[in-house]
Design an enzyme around this catalytic site. Structure first.
Site, PDB file in Angstrom:
ATOM      1  CD  GLU A 111      -2.982   0.852   2.372  1.00 40.56           C
ATOM      2  OE1 GLU A 111      -3.324  -0.320   2.649  1.00 40.56           O
ATOM      3  OE2 GLU A 111      -3.406   1.845   2.985  1.00 40.56           O
ATOM      4  CG  ASP A 113      -1.755   4.474   2.858  1.00 40.40           C
ATOM      5  OD1 ASP A 113      -2.280   3.889   1.900  1.00 40.40           O
ATOM      6  OD2 ASP A 113      -1.651   3.971   3.989  1.00 40.40           O
ATOM      7  CD  GLU A 115      -4.690   7.232   5.792  1.00 34.09           C
ATOM      8  OE1 GLU A 115      -5.607   6.395   5.785  1.00 34.09           O
ATOM      9  OE2 GLU A 115      -3.878   7.348   6.735  1.00 34.09           O
ATOM     10  CB  THR A 129       2.921  10.046   3.344  1.00 35.13           C
ATOM     11  OG1 THR A 129       4.082  10.273   4.162  1.00 35.13           O
ATOM     12  CG2 THR A 129       2.480  11.370   2.719  1.00 35.13           C
ATOM     13  CG  ASN A 138       4.215   0.195  12.042  1.00 32.45           C
ATOM     14  OD1 ASN A 138       3.134   0.722  12.317  1.00 32.45           O
ATOM     15  ND2 ASN A 138       4.486  -1.065  12.345  1.00 32.45           N
ATOM     16  NE  ARG A 139       9.396   0.703   7.274  1.00 30.28           N
ATOM     17  CZ  ARG A 139       9.545  -0.470   7.859  1.00 30.28           C
ATOM     18  NH1 ARG A 139       8.540  -1.011   8.524  1.00 30.28           N
ATOM     19  NH2 ARG A 139      10.698  -1.119   7.802  1.00 30.28           N
ATOM     20  CD1 TRP A 206      -8.144   6.918  13.633  1.00 36.28           C
ATOM     21  CD2 TRP A 206      -6.402   8.068  12.875  1.00 36.28           C
ATOM     22  NE1 TRP A 206      -8.124   6.788  12.257  1.00 36.28           N
ATOM     23  CE2 TRP A 206      -7.066   7.479  11.778  1.00 36.28           C
ATOM     24  CE3 TRP A 206      -5.264   8.842  12.638  1.00 36.28           C
ATOM     25  CZ2 TRP A 206      -6.632   7.649  10.466  1.00 36.28           C
ATOM     26  CZ3 TRP A 206      -4.825   9.009  11.327  1.00 36.28           C
ATOM     27  CH2 TRP A 206      -5.510   8.414  10.255  1.00 36.28           C
ATOM     28  N   GLY A 210      -5.064  13.514  17.690  1.00 34.43           N
ATOM     29  CA  GLY A 210      -5.032  12.230  18.368  1.00 34.43           C
ATOM     30  C   GLY A 210      -6.375  11.744  18.858  1.00 34.43           C
TER      31      GLY A 210
END
Length: 284
Positions: A111, A113, A115, A129, A138-139, A206, A210
């Site tokens: 994927e 991204d 967003e 991203t 987790n990047r 989220w 947050g």
């Protein structure tokens, strides 16, 4: 005809301004037909195509549901450009997306991204991203923008070739994620075909500060607009050799210095044991 020094200076300034306008103006593409290339994924009538040739698509979000669409075809490498105008006003809790993804049912999907995380009126959107390879993500890197993305359409682009992934806004690169398999780092999406997806949905657990700021449903329906897409997978496409040059490298440094607000490669709290291996090469 002899040109005065004053006129000569004005001409030089004019030429300089014209060059800047040409460089930073949003990429212009012919309007494509959404009905021909894309199909709804959820939301029913909240996905609306308009224009004489199906040139504009609107996604809406209300308390009942969000909405989304995807490409009918899947692709192995290429360049995707899409013009978006994001939800205006109080968009807190909403997420508008443009991304590539392989089949997620396998549990080992790839994927790429974009967003767009909404915010309360007057506060900036956050561009989120991320890159997934074989189900691992987790990047994340996050950015604010140097303009209001709700007033006009702007072009958001993903370049994906075997060497790199590049995220661009109006031709300005935000991020470059490189393939370092020649250095023993086996994290890069290059073995699975991907479709183009877009969506508008509620993520107020989220998305904004947050999860502290919730969606104000009295402002619904929320609407985001898409138009002027371009999908380049041609054999001779420039995407195959796309990379930074001196100018775009300077623009990338400018964005990351002034507008980056999160970089996973500097999050010591999250990666207290060890950072992902590409971080030692700059994390891009």
């Amino acid at each position: 005809m002899r040109i005065s020094s004053n006129m000569h200076e004005k001409m030089l300034v004019f030429k300089f301004v014209m060059v800047i306008v040409l460089v930073v103006s949003p990429t212009a593409y012919g309007a494509g037909n959404f009905n021909a290339e894309f199909e709804p994924t959820f939301g029913g009538q909240r996905v609306r195509v308009s224009g004489p040739g199906g040139q504009t698509l609107a996604l809406s979000l209300d308390k009942g549901s969000g909405s989304g669409f995807r490409s009918k075809k899947d692709y192995m490498f290429g360049r995707v450009d899409m013009q978006l105008k994001l939800v205006g006003g109080n968009s807190a809790g909403t997420v508008t997306t443009l991304y590539l993804s392989s089949d997620q049912s396998t549990g080992r999907h790839d994927e790429i991204d974009f967003e767009f995380l909404g915010n309360v009126s007057g506060q900036p959107y956050t561009i989120h991203t991320n890159v997934f390879s074989q189900g691992e993500g987790n990047r994340e890197q996050q950015f604010h923008l140097w303009f209001d993305p709700t007033i006009n359409f702007h072009t958001y682009s993903i370049v994906w070739n075997p060497r790199l992934i590049m995220f661009l806004v109006d031709e300005t690169p935000l991020r470059v994620f490189r393939n370092y398999e020649d250095r023993g780092i086996m994290f890069f999406p290059k073995n699975q075909r991907q479709k183009i997806y877009a969506s508008l949905w509620n993520a107020d657990d989220w998305a904004t500060q947050g999860g502290l700021v919730k969606t104000d449903w009295s402002k619904a329906p929320f609407t985001a607009y898409y138009r002027n897409f371009n999908i380049d997978t041609s054999i001779n496409g420039k995407w195959k050799s796309h990379d930074l040059n001196a100018y775009t490298r300077m623009r990338l440094r400018w964005v990351q210095k002034n507008y980056m607000i999160y970089n996973y490669c500097t999050d010591w709290k999250r990666f207290s044991q060890t950072f992902p291996p590409e971080c030692k090469h700059g994390g891009v």
